[in-house]
Write an enzyme that holds these catalytic residues in place. Structure first.
Site, mmCIF file in Angstrom:
data_model
loop_
_atom_site.group_PDB
_atom_site.id
_atom_site.type_symbol
_atom_site.label_atom_id
_atom_site.label_comp_id
_atom_site.label_asym_id
_atom_site.label_seq_id
_atom_site.Cartn_x
_atom_site.Cartn_y
_atom_site.Cartn_z
ATOM 1 N N ARG A 51 10.644 -20.076 5.014
ATOM 2 C CA ARG A 51 10.145 -19.155 6.047
ATOM 3 C C ARG A 51 10.771 -19.377 7.411
ATOM 4 O O ARG A 51 11.043 -18.414 8.115
ATOM 5 C CB ARG A 51 8.626 -19.109 6.086
ATOM 6 C CG ARG A 51 7.867 -20.138 6.786
ATOM 7 C CD ARG A 51 6.638 -20.525 6.017
ATOM 8 N NE ARG A 51 7.052 -21.401 4.941
ATOM 9 C CZ ARG A 51 6.882 -21.150 3.670
ATOM 10 N NH1 ARG A 51 6.291 -20.058 3.282
ATOM 11 N NH2 ARG A 51 7.299 -22.008 2.763
ATOM 12 N N THR A 52 11.026 -20.614 7.792
ATOM 13 C CA THR A 52 11.511 -20.807 9.163
ATOM 14 C C THR A 52 12.897 -20.170 9.320
ATOM 15 O O THR A 52 13.162 -19.457 10.280
ATOM 16 C CB THR A 52 11.533 -22.298 9.532
ATOM 17 O OG1 THR A 52 10.227 -22.807 9.328
ATOM 18 C CG2 THR A 52 11.910 -22.501 10.987
ATOM 19 N N LYS A 80 30.925 -34.038 4.508
ATOM 20 C CA LYS A 80 32.223 -34.723 4.671
ATOM 21 C C LYS A 80 32.128 -35.797 5.750
ATOM 22 O O LYS A 80 33.113 -36.414 6.088
ATOM 23 C CB LYS A 80 33.299 -33.714 5.084
ATOM 24 C CG LYS A 80 33.517 -32.583 4.102
ATOM 25 C CD LYS A 80 34.623 -31.668 4.631
ATOM 26 C CE LYS A 80 34.720 -30.393 3.823
ATOM 27 N NZ LYS A 80 35.550 -29.396 4.529
ATOM 28 N N ARG A 101 17.704 -27.239 11.874
ATOM 29 C CA ARG A 101 16.726 -28.120 11.211
ATOM 30 C C ARG A 101 17.499 -29.295 10.631
ATOM 31 O O ARG A 101 18.557 -29.113 10.026
ATOM 32 C CB ARG A 101 15.998 -27.372 10.104
ATOM 33 C CG ARG A 101 15.171 -28.296 9.233
ATOM 34 C CD ARG A 101 14.277 -27.558 8.289
ATOM 35 N NE ARG A 101 13.174 -26.933 9.007
ATOM 36 C CZ ARG A 101 12.123 -26.377 8.406
ATOM 37 N NH1 ARG A 101 12.054 -26.348 7.090
ATOM 38 N NH2 ARG A 101 11.166 -25.828 9.110
ATOM 39 N N HIS A 129 8.303 -29.771 15.674
ATOM 40 C CA HIS A 129 8.615 -28.449 15.111
ATOM 41 C C HIS A 129 8.064 -27.400 16.084
ATOM 42 O O HIS A 129 7.090 -26.708 15.798
ATOM 43 C CB HIS A 129 7.980 -28.326 13.731
ATOM 44 C CG HIS A 129 8.458 -27.164 12.911
ATOM 45 N ND1 HIS A 129 9.204 -26.121 13.431
ATOM 46 C CD2 HIS A 129 8.290 -26.889 11.594
ATOM 47 C CE1 HIS A 129 9.461 -25.256 12.462
ATOM 48 N NE2 HIS A 129 8.926 -25.704 11.337
HETATM 49 C C1 NCD Z 1 6.569 -26.946 7.864
HETATM 50 C C2 NCD Z 1 7.753 -27.849 8.146
HETATM 51 O O1 NCD Z 1 8.880 -27.560 7.742
HETATM 52 O O2 NCD Z 1 7.518 -28.846 8.812
HETATM 53 N N1 NCD Z 1 6.959 -25.736 7.286
HETATM 54 C C3 NCD Z 1 7.359 -24.715 8.091
HETATM 55 O O3 NCD Z 1 8.302 -24.806 8.834
HETATM 56 N N2 NCD Z 1 6.607 -23.622 8.079
HETATM 57 C C4 NCD Z 1 5.486 -27.606 7.131
HETATM 58 C C5 NCD Z 1 5.802 -28.292 5.827
HETATM 59 O O4 NCD Z 1 6.936 -28.300 5.368
HETATM 60 O O5 NCD Z 1 4.866 -28.827 5.262
#
Ligand code: NCD
Length: 359
Positions: A51-52, A80, A101, A129
């Site tokens: 989703r992100t 690499k 990320r 986050h």
């Molecule tokens: C979260 C994350 O990646 O920290 N998910 C997200 O971005 N919606 C929560 C999780 O992974 O549990």
């Protein structure tokens, strides 16, 4: 130039402004459909995400912009041996803004110090986050009309749950917020958040292992997944993974206007039967995340207002010979990073991952 590395990079006023813009985008999407014309967002995801990443990409498309994306870390030059710093430098030649990320804590901070374009932290290890927090804040605002005087229960993996860390830092700045921290002993909130955020700001909080006992007191219940990928020991994960499961029965004693949030993905922390309860907000939260990311992209590109000044206080930061002992810190993998620590009241805290260093 502005980045969003942690939620404290935004002032309360700026968060209010983002909420206002996100609500306007929800009501009048057509007004914004060409706002990012000719701009490119690069998504660099070195950890799994559904989703992100899609939320960022959908946000950029809705603003009329373009998206550049590496399908997964295994296909990028990181395999690499390329450093985060070099990757950021390279990608800033192609794009106007980066959402990153990374499994290592502090990686987006390192990227930001080597990039000419804004960096958005889309999750760094078990640390922060901030854009999930923006989604959470809009959801709470829509459900409750504001943030003051809420009793917020956070349940599950408070140790590695990066969304929880950013949400606590954000809500701690509002009046009368009280936290109920519900976790097994091994997954309690990291001490730095208690010592640096809750205590100095006089935020009332209780720690408990018993969800049923506290559920009637809550205005918000934020459930989280036990973050299996952060455990070094599989047996501990197996023992803790089913610590809390929210069922319709447990909700009988809860307030009628409770709002149940979850950043998703859900494993089994919330039984599917709860999805039809009017108090379940976790799928609305997903939609809200896209609007907040649109508002954020506009802000950081200077398209809705001036992006504002970087507010990070570097006054107590020193380069030392100490090496951060957190195995998840970016210092463990990135080449030639200075060993920077924040020095406060006789304690040292790693600038990248926030973990204390015991002298
Ligand atoms: C979260 C994350 O990646 O920290 N998910 C997200 O971005 N919606 C929560 C999780 O992974 O549990």
């Amino acid at each position: 130039m502005r980045n969003l590395l942690e939620i404290q990079d935004l002032s309360v006023q700026e968060i209010d402004d983002l909420i206002r813009v996100a609500k306007d985008i929800m009501a009048h999407p057509e007004k914004y459909s060409e706002a990012c014309h000719g701009k490119k967002l690069a998504t660099l995801f070195f950890e799994p995400s559904t989703r992100t990443r899609l939320s960022f990409e959908a946000a950029m498309y809705e603003l009329g912009g373009h998206v550049l994306s590496v399908p997964g870390a295994s296909l990028s030059s990181a395999t690499k041996g390329e450093s985060v710093a070099d990757t950021a430098r390279v990608v800033s030649c192609y794009a106007d803004i980066i959402a990153m990320r990374h499994p290592k804590e502090g990686a987006p901070f390192v990227a930001a110090t080597h990039s000419d374009i804004p960096i958005i932290n889309a999750g760094d290890g078990g640390h922060n986050h901030p854009t999930q927090t923006l989604a959470d804040l809009l959801t709470i605002h829509l459900e409750k009309g504001g943030f003051d005087n809420l009793t917020v229960g956070l349940c599950g993996d408070l140790r590695y749950g990066r969304t929880v860390h950013s949400l606590i830092q954000a809500l701690s700045r509002y009046h009368g917020v009280r936290f109920v921290l519900i976790a097994p002993e091994e997954l309690r909130l990291p001490d730095y958040l208690i010592q640096d955020v809750l205590k100095p700001n006089h935020i009332p909080f209780v720690e408990t292992q018993n969800l049923e006992e506290v559920i009637p007191t809550l205005d918000i219940l934020y459930m989280t997944r036990v973050q299996g990928e952060r455990f070094s020991d599989v047996a501990t994960y197996e023992r803790l993974k089913d610590s809390y499961i929210l069922t319709a029965d447990k909700l009988e004693s809860a307030k009628k206007d409770l709002a149940i949030l979850h950043p998703l993905p859900r494993v089994n922390e919330i039984s599917v039967a709860v999805d039809t309860d009017a108090r379940a907000c976790y799928f609305k939260q997903v939609r809200n995340g896209k609007y907040m990311r649109e508002a954020l992209i506009l802000k950081l590109l200077g398209l809705s207002e001036a992006p504002g000044e970087e507010k990070r206080d570097m006054s107590n930061v020193e380069e030392t010979d100490y090496v951060c002992r957190n195995p998840h810190c970016i210092i463990t993998t990135e080449q030639e990073l200075p060993h920077l620590f924040r020095k406060e009241k006789g304690t040292l805290r790693c600038l990248y991952c926030d973990q204390p260093y015991d002298l």
